[in-house]
Design a protein around this motif. Sequence first.
Motif, PDB file in Angstrom:
ATOM      1  N   ARG A  62      14.821  -0.460  46.039  1.00 49.80           N
ATOM      2  CA  ARG A  62      13.807   0.405  46.654  1.00 49.80           C
ATOM      3  C   ARG A  62      13.649   1.642  45.782  1.00 49.80           C
ATOM      4  O   ARG A  62      14.612   2.352  45.512  1.00 49.80           O
ATOM      5  CB  ARG A  62      14.207   0.783  48.078  1.00 49.80           C
ATOM      6  N   TYR A  63      12.393   1.842  45.386  1.00 49.74           N
ATOM      7  CA  TYR A  63      12.099   2.945  44.466  1.00 49.74           C
ATOM      8  C   TYR A  63      10.674   3.419  44.720  1.00 49.74           C
ATOM      9  O   TYR A  63       9.733   2.624  44.749  1.00 49.74           O
ATOM     10  CB  TYR A  63      12.249   2.457  43.022  1.00 49.74           C
ATOM     11  N   HIS A  64      10.517   4.713  44.965  1.00 52.26           N
ATOM     12  CA  HIS A  64       9.203   5.303  45.234  1.00 52.26           C
ATOM     13  C   HIS A  64       8.486   4.623  46.392  1.00 52.26           C
ATOM     14  O   HIS A  64       7.281   4.388  46.341  1.00 52.26           O
ATOM     15  CB  HIS A  64       8.325   5.248  43.991  1.00 52.26           C
ATOM     16  N   GLY A  65       9.242   4.265  47.417  1.00 51.69           N
ATOM     17  CA  GLY A  65       8.632   3.658  48.591  1.00 51.69           C
ATOM     18  C   GLY A  65       8.274   2.201  48.425  1.00 51.69           C
ATOM     19  O   GLY A  65       7.721   1.588  49.349  1.00 51.69           O
ATOM     20  N   GLN A  66       8.580   1.614  47.274  1.00 51.69           N
ATOM     21  CA  GLN A  66       8.284   0.210  47.027  1.00 51.69           C
ATOM     22  C   GLN A  66       9.562  -0.613  47.115  1.00 51.69           C
ATOM     23  O   GLN A  66      10.641  -0.125  46.800  1.00 51.69           O
ATOM     24  CB  GLN A  66       7.658   0.031  45.635  1.00 51.69           C
ATOM     25  N   GLN A 126      -2.444   0.075  35.036  1.00 51.93           N
ATOM     26  CA  GLN A 126      -2.644   1.506  34.976  1.00 51.93           C
ATOM     27  C   GLN A 126      -3.293   2.017  36.249  1.00 51.93           C
ATOM     28  O   GLN A 126      -2.934   3.068  36.768  1.00 51.93           O
ATOM     29  CB  GLN A 126      -3.507   1.861  33.760  1.00 51.93           C
ATOM     30  N   ALA A 127      -4.248   1.234  36.767  1.00 47.71           N
ATOM     31  CA  ALA A 127      -4.899   1.648  38.012  1.00 47.71           C
ATOM     32  C   ALA A 127      -3.918   1.642  39.168  1.00 47.71           C
ATOM     33  O   ALA A 127      -3.915   2.531  40.020  1.00 47.71           O
ATOM     34  CB  ALA A 127      -6.081   0.710  38.313  1.00 47.71           C
ATOM     35  N   SER A 128      -3.043   0.592  39.179  1.00 44.26           N
ATOM     36  CA  SER A 128      -2.038   0.526  40.237  1.00 44.26           C
ATOM     37  C   SER A 128      -1.079   1.693  40.166  1.00 44.26           C
ATOM     38  O   SER A 128      -0.728   2.296  41.175  1.00 44.26           O
ATOM     39  CB  SER A 128      -1.271  -0.794  40.132  1.00 44.26           C
ATOM     40  N   GLN A 129      -0.646   2.038  38.940  1.00 41.37           N
ATOM     41  CA  GLN A 129       0.271   3.161  38.770  1.00 41.37           C
ATOM     42  C   GLN A 129      -0.394   4.464  39.185  1.00 41.37           C
ATOM     43  O   GLN A 129       0.223   5.313  39.818  1.00 41.37           O
ATOM     44  CB  GLN A 129       0.721   3.251  37.308  1.00 41.37           C
ATOM     45  N   ALA A 130      -1.699   4.609  38.830  1.00 46.04           N
ATOM     46  CA  ALA A 130      -2.411   5.831  39.198  1.00 46.04           C
ATOM     47  C   ALA A 130      -2.535   5.945  40.712  1.00 46.04           C
ATOM     48  O   ALA A 130      -2.399   7.025  41.286  1.00 46.04           O
ATOM     49  CB  ALA A 130      -3.795   5.833  38.550  1.00 46.04           C
ATOM     50  N   SER A 131      -2.777   4.787  41.374  1.00 41.09           N
ATOM     51  CA  SER A 131      -2.895   4.810  42.822  1.00 41.09           C
ATOM     52  C   SER A 131      -1.597   5.228  43.476  1.00 41.09           C
ATOM     53  O   SER A 131      -1.565   6.028  44.407  1.00 41.09           O
ATOM     54  CB  SER A 131      -3.317   3.415  43.327  1.00 41.09           C
ATOM     55  N   ARG A 132      -0.457   4.683  42.974  1.00 45.02           N
ATOM     56  CA  ARG A 132       0.833   5.056  43.543  1.00 45.02           C
ATOM     57  C   ARG A 132       1.129   6.523  43.276  1.00 45.02           C
ATOM     58  O   ARG A 132       1.729   7.205  44.097  1.00 45.02           O
ATOM     59  CB  ARG A 132       1.943   4.175  42.951  1.00 45.02           C
ATOM     60  N   ALA A 133       0.706   7.006  42.076  1.00 48.06           N
ATOM     61  CA  ALA A 133       0.951   8.409  41.749  1.00 48.06           C
ATOM     62  C   ALA A 133       0.196   9.323  42.699  1.00 48.06           C
ATOM     63  O   ALA A 133       0.694  10.369  43.101  1.00 48.06           O
ATOM     64  CB  ALA A 133       0.528   8.691  40.305  1.00 48.06           C
ATOM     65  N   GLU A 134      -1.040   8.912  43.102  1.00 40.59           N
ATOM     66  CA  GLU A 134      -1.816   9.738  44.017  1.00 40.59           C
ATOM     67  C   GLU A 134      -1.181   9.782  45.394  1.00 40.59           C
ATOM     68  O   GLU A 134      -1.288  10.768  46.116  1.00 40.59           O
ATOM     69  CB  GLU A 134      -3.242   9.182  44.126  1.00 40.59           C
ATOM     70  N   GLN A 135      -0.497   8.688  45.776  1.00 46.23           N
ATOM     71  CA  GLN A 135       0.120   8.636  47.088  1.00 46.23           C
ATOM     72  C   GLN A 135       1.429   9.399  47.134  1.00 46.23           C
ATOM     73  O   GLN A 135       1.960   9.676  48.206  1.00 46.23           O
ATOM     74  CB  GLN A 135       0.383   7.176  47.482  1.00 46.23           C
ATOM     75  N   SER A 147      21.805   9.121  51.012  1.00 46.30           N
ATOM     76  CA  SER A 147      21.282  10.471  50.791  1.00 46.30           C
ATOM     77  C   SER A 147      22.345  11.441  50.272  1.00 46.30           C
ATOM     78  O   SER A 147      22.019  12.397  49.585  1.00 46.30           O
ATOM     79  CB  SER A 147      20.656  11.015  52.078  1.00 46.30           C
ATOM     80  N   ARG A 148      23.606  11.193  50.569  1.00 44.71           N
ATOM     81  CA  ARG A 148      24.657  12.100  50.075  1.00 44.71           C
ATOM     82  C   ARG A 148      24.779  12.055  48.559  1.00 44.71           C
ATOM     83  O   ARG A 148      25.264  12.988  47.934  1.00 44.71           O
ATOM     84  CB  ARG A 148      26.004  11.771  50.741  1.00 44.71           C
ATOM     85  N   TYR A 149      24.322  10.939  47.954  1.00 43.46           N
ATOM     86  CA  TYR A 149      24.391  10.790  46.498  1.00 43.46           C
ATOM     87  C   TYR A 149      23.102  11.231  45.809  1.00 43.46           C
ATOM     88  O   TYR A 149      23.050  11.314  44.587  1.00 43.46           O
ATOM     89  CB  TYR A 149      24.684   9.334  46.136  1.00 43.46           C
ATOM     90  N   GLN A 150      22.060  11.451  46.593  1.00 40.94           N
ATOM     91  CA  GLN A 150      20.766  11.897  46.081  1.00 40.94           C
ATOM     92  C   GLN A 150      20.251  11.050  44.910  1.00 40.94           C
ATOM     93  O   GLN A 150      19.869  11.578  43.856  1.00 40.94           O
ATOM     94  CB  GLN A 150      20.841  13.367  45.671  1.00 40.94           C
ATOM     95  N   PRO A 151      20.211   9.726  45.089  1.00 43.69           N
ATOM     96  CA  PRO A 151      19.707   8.879  43.998  1.00 43.69           C
ATOM     97  C   PRO A 151      18.184   8.862  43.989  1.00 43.69           C
ATOM     98  O   PRO A 151      17.529   9.248  44.965  1.00 43.69           O
ATOM     99  CB  PRO A 151      20.258   7.502  44.362  1.00 43.69           C
ATOM    100  N   ASP A 152      17.628   8.370  42.899  1.00 47.17           N
ATOM    101  CA  ASP A 152      16.180   8.179  42.817  1.00 47.17           C
ATOM    102  C   ASP A 152      15.789   6.779  43.278  1.00 47.17           C
ATOM    103  O   ASP A 152      14.658   6.563  43.722  1.00 47.17           O
ATOM    104  CB  ASP A 152      15.713   8.398  41.377  1.00 47.17           C
ATOM    105  N   ALA A 153      16.724   5.841  43.164  1.00 43.03           N
ATOM    106  CA  ALA A 153      16.483   4.470  43.586  1.00 43.03           C
ATOM    107  C   ALA A 153      17.769   3.916  44.179  1.00 43.03           C
ATOM    108  O   ALA A 153      18.867   4.355  43.823  1.00 43.03           O
ATOM    109  CB  ALA A 153      16.028   3.614  42.409  1.00 43.03           C
ATOM    110  N   VAL A 154      17.619   2.960  45.090  1.00 44.75           N
ATOM    111  CA  VAL A 154      18.779   2.327  45.729  1.00 44.75           C
ATOM    112  C   VAL A 154      18.693   0.826  45.508  1.00 44.75           C
ATOM    113  O   VAL A 154      17.665   0.194  45.801  1.00 44.75           O
ATOM    114  CB  VAL A 154      18.825   2.638  47.239  1.00 44.75           C
ATOM    115  N   LEU A 155      19.772   0.260  44.974  1.00 45.75           N
ATOM    116  CA  LEU A 155      19.863  -1.173  44.714  1.00 45.75           C
ATOM    117  C   LEU A 155      20.953  -1.765  45.596  1.00 45.75           C
ATOM    118  O   LEU A 155      22.104  -1.337  45.526  1.00 45.75           O
ATOM    119  CB  LEU A 155      20.178  -1.411  43.236  1.00 45.75           C
ATOM    120  N   VAL A 156      20.592  -2.729  46.427  1.00 45.15           N
ATOM    121  CA  VAL A 156      21.535  -3.383  47.342  1.00 45.15           C
ATOM    122  C   VAL A 156      21.699  -4.834  46.924  1.00 45.15           C
ATOM    123  O   VAL A 156      20.708  -5.552  46.751  1.00 45.15           O
ATOM    124  CB  VAL A 156      21.037  -3.311  48.800  1.00 45.15           C
TER     125      VAL A 156
END
Length: 368
Positions: A210-214, A258-267, A188-197
Motif C-alpha cells: 500500500r502506497y499513496h492510497g493505492q 503520465q496522465a495516470s500519474q498526474a491524476s494521482r498527483a492532483e488527488q 504509524s509508529r514507524y512513519q513509513p511511506d509504504a507498507v508491505l505485508v
Amino acid sequence: MFASCYQVTFRILLLLVSCLLLTVPGQAETLADLYSADVDGSLPRERQIEQALDQVLVKLSGRPAVVQLPEVAVMKDNAPLLIRTVETEGTRTQISFEPQSVSRLMQSLGLPLLPEPRPEVLVWLAQEGSDAVVFVEPGTEPYQMLAEGAMQRGLPLQVPLLDLEDQLALSTDQLASGAQEVIQHAASRYQPDAVLVGIRRGEQVAWTLRYHGQRYDERSGTDRQALQQLIGRVADRVFGLEQQAGSGQTQQTNQADQASQASRAEQTTPTDPAASMTYVPQPVEVGPFQPDGQLLLIEGVNNTADYLAVTAALRQLNGVETVVSAGQQAGALRLIVRVAPQTRLDAVLRQEPRLMAEGSQRYRWTGQ
C-alpha cells in the motif's frame, strides 16, 4: 549522605534513559552508503572498480538497466578519479566513491538520479500454519534476503520491532485478514511511506503493498532470487518506475501512464509528506554517445579535487557551452569541450591562468 543520594539519582536517571531507548520506535534498517559497494576481492582491481561502480549507479538511479546506457562508459573511464576509499577484508573489497564527484558526473551525462529522501517501506511478514498464524521474526533469513534486494536498489527498508506495543496494536490474525485500518495504525509508529505485508503459506508468499492510497498485490516464492525480485518490483512502484516483465529493461513512461500519474498527483494533498518523495522518471534516450566538441588532454589531474576544480573552471569560462569527461590515464584527463559558434577554443582557454598550453589541444593544470 550527599554522595549516596547522588548515586541513587544517577542510577534512576540511567534507568530512565535505558527505558526510553527501549521504547524508541524501530528505525529504518541502515541503508549502506549509496556510494559504496562490496565486490569480490580476488578480481583484478580494474574489474573490482567496474563492478562497484555498476552497483553504485543502480542504487543512485534506482534502475538496474542504467548500466547498459552508453553514457556509463564515460563514468567507467573516469572511475579511478572518483574513488574515495578502497578497503579489503578477507575475500571481499569495499570501494567507496566521492558522492559529489559521482553525482555531478551523472548529472552532466544526463543519467537518472533519484532524489532524496527516498520513500521508506515497512515490511510486516507472517507465516500461516495449520494451527495458527505467527509473525516472522526480524533478523531471520527472509528479512535478510529482502534487505539484500533493497540494498541493491537503494531502497530504505524498515522492519518492525515486534515488541509488546506492536503485538498489542496488531495481531497475526488481523495481519493475515488484511485489516487495513489496524495495520496502518500499527505501522504509524514507524512513519513509513509504504507498507508491505507478506503472508507465507507453504512455499509461496502473498504480498500486499500500500502506497499513496493505492493497493498492489504480488506473489513470490521463498527463495533468495524470488524475494529479491519481489523487492525489486516494490522499488519500481515506490520510485515511480516501470519494468518490462522478465527483461529487466526500464520502459519509458507513455502518455497514458503520465496522465495516470498526474491524476494521482492532483488527488494527493500538499500536506501528504510522501507526495514530495515520488520520483517521476524522465525518459533517457539510449543511442550512440558521441558528444559534440573538441578533445582536450589536460595533465596534472591526479585526484578528485583536481578533477572537480578543472571541470568547474572550464564550465565557468565565457564561451564554453559543455564540458564532458572522456577518460583518464596516468594523471592526464581527457575532456570534450564545446564552445560557442565562431569561437576559438584556445582563445577561450586563455581566460584560465591555471591552464598552461603545452601543445596542440594539450594543457597542464597548475593548481586548484
